[in-house]
Design a protein around this motif. Structure first.
Motif, PDB file in Angstrom:
ATOM      1  N   VAL A  96       0.816  -1.199   0.000  1.00  0.00           N
ATOM      2  CA  VAL A  96       0.000   0.000   0.000  1.00  0.00           C
ATOM      3  C   VAL A  96       0.856   1.258   0.000  1.00  0.00           C
ATOM      4  N   LEU A  97       1.937   1.274   0.775  1.00  0.00           N
ATOM      5  CA  LEU A  97       2.786   2.467   0.824  1.00  0.00           C
ATOM      6  C   LEU A  97       3.412   2.744  -0.536  1.00  0.00           C
ATOM      7  N   ALA A  98       3.855   1.685  -1.221  1.00  0.00           N
ATOM      8  CA  ALA A  98       4.423   1.864  -2.553  1.00  0.00           C
ATOM      9  C   ALA A  98       3.370   2.386  -3.528  1.00  0.00           C
ATOM     10  N   CYS A  99       2.149   1.864  -3.406  1.00  0.00           N
ATOM     11  CA  CYS A  99       1.063   2.332  -4.275  1.00  0.00           C
ATOM     12  C   CYS A  99       0.731   3.800  -3.994  1.00  0.00           C
ATOM     13  N   LEU A 100       0.730   4.172  -2.730  1.00  0.00           N
ATOM     14  CA  LEU A 100       0.414   5.554  -2.382  1.00  0.00           C
ATOM     15  C   LEU A 100       1.495   6.517  -2.860  1.00  0.00           C
ATOM     16  N   ARG A 101       2.745   6.075  -2.832  1.00  0.00           N
ATOM     17  CA  ARG A 101       3.817   6.947  -3.326  1.00  0.00           C
ATOM     18  C   ARG A 101       3.628   7.278  -4.800  1.00  0.00           C
ATOM     19  N   GLN A 102       3.004   6.377  -5.542  1.00  0.00           N
ATOM     20  CA  GLN A 102       2.738   6.614  -6.956  1.00  0.00           C
ATOM     21  C   GLN A 102       1.457   7.422  -7.178  1.00  0.00           C
ATOM     22  N   ARG A 103       0.751   7.716  -6.100  1.00  0.00           N
ATOM     23  CA  ARG A 103      -0.524   8.423  -6.195  1.00  0.00           C
ATOM     24  C   ARG A 103      -0.570   9.572  -5.189  1.00  0.00           C
ATOM     25  N   PRO A 104       0.226  10.596  -5.378  1.00  0.00           N
ATOM     26  CA  PRO A 104       0.254  11.709  -4.407  1.00  0.00           C
ATOM     27  C   PRO A 104      -1.095  12.406  -4.254  1.00  0.00           C
ATOM     28  N   ALA A 105      -1.904  12.404  -5.308  1.00  0.00           N
ATOM     29  CA  ALA A 105      -3.219  13.048  -5.192  1.00  0.00           C
ATOM     30  C   ALA A 105      -4.113  12.307  -4.197  1.00  0.00           C
ATOM     31  N   VAL A 106      -3.974  10.982  -4.121  1.00  0.00           N
ATOM     32  CA  VAL A 106      -4.755  10.214  -3.156  1.00  0.00           C
ATOM     33  C   VAL A 106      -4.299  10.535  -1.734  1.00  0.00           C
ATOM     34  N   VAL A 107      -2.984  10.640  -1.534  1.00  0.00           N
ATOM     35  CA  VAL A 107      -2.455  10.998  -0.216  1.00  0.00           C
ATOM     36  C   VAL A 107      -2.981  12.368   0.203  1.00  0.00           C
ATOM     37  N   LEU A 108      -2.947  13.324  -0.733  1.00  0.00           N
ATOM     38  CA  LEU A 108      -3.473  14.660  -0.435  1.00  0.00           C
ATOM     39  C   LEU A 108      -4.955  14.584  -0.085  1.00  0.00           C
ATOM     40  N   LEU A 109      -5.712  13.810  -0.853  1.00  0.00           N
ATOM     41  CA  LEU A 109      -7.145  13.686  -0.588  1.00  0.00           C
ATOM     42  C   LEU A 109      -7.399  13.102   0.801  1.00  0.00           C
ATOM     43  N   LEU A 110      -6.663  12.061   1.164  1.00  0.00           N
ATOM     44  CA  LEU A 110      -6.851  11.457   2.482  1.00  0.00           C
ATOM     45  C   LEU A 110      -6.560  12.459   3.597  1.00  0.00           C
ATOM     46  N   ALA A 111      -5.513  13.272   3.428  1.00  0.00           N
ATOM     47  CA  ALA A 111      -5.190  14.284   4.430  1.00  0.00           C
ATOM     48  C   ALA A 111      -6.306  15.324   4.520  1.00  0.00           C
ATOM     49  N   VAL A 112      -6.831  15.714   3.366  1.00  0.00           N
ATOM     50  CA  VAL A 112      -7.920  16.694   3.344  1.00  0.00           C
ATOM     51  C   VAL A 112      -9.165  16.137   4.023  1.00  0.00           C
ATOM     52  N   ILE A 113      -9.497  14.879   3.755  1.00  0.00           N
ATOM     53  CA  ILE A 113     -10.688  14.272   4.369  1.00  0.00           C
ATOM     54  C   ILE A 113     -10.508  14.145   5.881  1.00  0.00           C
ATOM     55  N   LEU A 114      -9.294  13.858   6.324  1.00  0.00           N
ATOM     56  CA  LEU A 114      -9.024  13.788   7.765  1.00  0.00           C
ATOM     57  C   LEU A 114      -9.331  15.126   8.437  1.00  0.00           C
ATOM     58  N   VAL A 115      -8.836  16.202   7.846  1.00  0.00           N
ATOM     59  CA  VAL A 115      -9.081  17.541   8.397  1.00  0.00           C
ATOM     60  C   VAL A 115     -10.563  17.893   8.295  1.00  0.00           C
ATOM     61  N   THR A 116     -11.155  17.594   7.148  1.00  0.00           N
ATOM     62  CA  THR A 116     -12.560  17.956   6.926  1.00  0.00           C
ATOM     63  C   THR A 116     -13.489  17.232   7.889  1.00  0.00           C
ATOM     64  N   ASP A 117     -13.210  15.949   8.159  1.00  0.00           N
ATOM     65  CA  ASP A 117     -14.087  15.215   9.060  1.00  0.00           C
ATOM     66  C   ASP A 117     -13.973  15.747  10.487  1.00  0.00           C
TER      67      ASP A 117
END
Length: 411
Positions: free
Chosen positions: A203-224
């Motif tokens: 999963v970590l390797a997959c996330l490194r290839q998808r920075p937009a997903v990492v950004l989205l997860l961080a945004v959802i954490l703050v938003t929730d």
């Protein structure tokens, strides 16, 4: 709208029917705290601790359920999790106080795993281009069920007892498990549904290839964290300004009613639009809602806040879930859904203590801070949406064309 929903497979629509029923009977947690203090005679501190560790179990289940699903099958996780959750709820009225610190945690952990499995099943059964509609159907069913559930629970308590409430909830959850076992074919979506050891990058390797997903997860954490202030500090602030529980109840009714009316048609209407821009716009509206409260808490600003918050929820929640699904590699779909499910309920544990602490120290600072946090998160996502290539077929398609990965076959 109907044409846009035809792409949602029949199995997903049947699962949504079960989701509706499951949410209708899932009313125990609404009255759990009152049950502990009233029926069991526990102190507020004891009830708060039991409820808090139960909420932590729910969040942990959301974070880990997808891992079990990728390895053992999302269908199996949904069925086993529903079974454990149902038995746990049935047992609650008969437990000694000591076990109330253990069994609800296990039950809510299993419920969190079920939520992650639900998301993963939709992700693997709905084709590319229709996942927003699939998740919207599931959210519509869940929200409709939750609209009916709490009033029904209150009626059961008034006419019978808390014990009957737990029995109906527990038996209903077991009935949902039996229904899901019937409508979800064992091989409906290949090995991603029924299991098998995950292969491919971690999963970590997959996330490194998808920075937009990492950004989205961080945004959802703050938003929730910001979004769920409506369930903790908002009623306290309304009461402080002379607006009682009746006003708060009507605000929640506005929220629930508008979501039921608008989310499904809006999702279908916007299904061809760039997802990060839609999500970013929704998060901005959440921030704008709390920004209105920063002008002063009154009936008018409270209604305006809830209208903006609801519009933001309609825009960001379903597209965000679908974006994560579209971005996930086939072998890690469950774990990606678990990451999203976990951050999207993180506010269950974090929002009340953090918001309450700030409100205690500086009541006038809470709503401006909420507005700034959500506003900044929304701006970051809008920027990421503008940076993405216009007209791209979607993150999921782009990922699957990547030379760095080979998709796992599902047939």
């Amino acid at each position: 709208m109907l044409r846009g929903l035809r792409d949602v497979p029949r199995t997903v629509r049947l699962l949504a029917v079960g989701q509706f029923f499951n949410m209708v009977v899932a009313f125990t947690f609404v009255y759990f705290f009152v049950y502990l203090t009233d029926e069991r005679g526990l102190s507020v501190a004891q009830a708060g601790l039991i409820s808090g560790i139960g909420g932590a179990g729910q969040v942990a289940g959301n974070f880990t359920g997808g891992w079990f699903g990728d390895r053992y099958g999302h269908r199996r996780v949904l069925l086993l999790g529903s079974l454990i959750s149902g038995v746990g709820v049935l047992a609650l009225p008969f437990l000694p106080v000591a076990l109330l610190y253990v069994v609800p945690v296990l039950s809510q952990y299993a419920g969190g795993c079920v939520r992650a499995a639900n998301g993963a099943l939709v992700a693997v059964m709905v084709p590319d281009g229709a996942r927003r509609q699939g998740f919207a159907v599931m959210r519509f069913a869940a929200n409709a069920g939750f609209t009916v559930g709490p009033p029904l629970g209150a009626l059961l308590i008034a006419r019978f007892s808390y014990g009957v409430l737990f029995v109906v909830d527990g038996v209903g959850t077991l009935v949902f498990a039996a229904y899901a076992a019937r409508v979800l074919p064992a091989r409906a979506a290949g090995r991603t549904t029924e299991g098998g050891a995950p292969d491919g990058p971690g999963v970590l390797a997959c996330l490194r290839q998808r920075p937009a997903v990492v950004l989205l997860l961080a945004v959802i954490l703050v938003t929730d964290l910001v979004y769920r202030q409506q369930y903790s500090t908002l009623p306290a602030d309304l009461d402080r300004h002379g607006l009682g529980t009746g006003v708060y109840g009507w605000l929640l009714a506005i929220n629930g009613g508008l979501i039921l009316l608008l989310e499904l048609p809006v999702t279908v209407a916007l299904r061809g639009r760039t997802p990060l821009r839609i999500i970013g716009g929704g998060v901005l509206l959440v921030g704008a809602g709390y920004g209105v409260l920063a002008l002063g808490t009154g009936l008018g600003t409270a209604v305006a806040m809830m209208l903006l918050l609801t519009a933001g929820e309609v825009l960001y929640k379903t597209p965000a879930t679908a974006y994560v699904a579209d971005s996930a590699p086939a072998h890690a779909q469950g774990r990606f859904q678990s990451l999203y499910a976990g951050v999207s309920v993180s506010g269950v544990v974090l929002s009340a203590p953090l918001g309450g602490a700030l409100y205690t120290v500086a009541p006038g600072a809470l709503w401006p801070v909420c507005a700034v946090l959500a506003g900044a998160a929304g701006v970051l996502l809008l920027g990421a949406g503008r940076a993405s290539r216009p007209g791209a077929p979607g993150a999921g398609a782009a990922v699957r064309r990547s030379a760095h990965e080979t998709p796992t076959p599902t047939g």
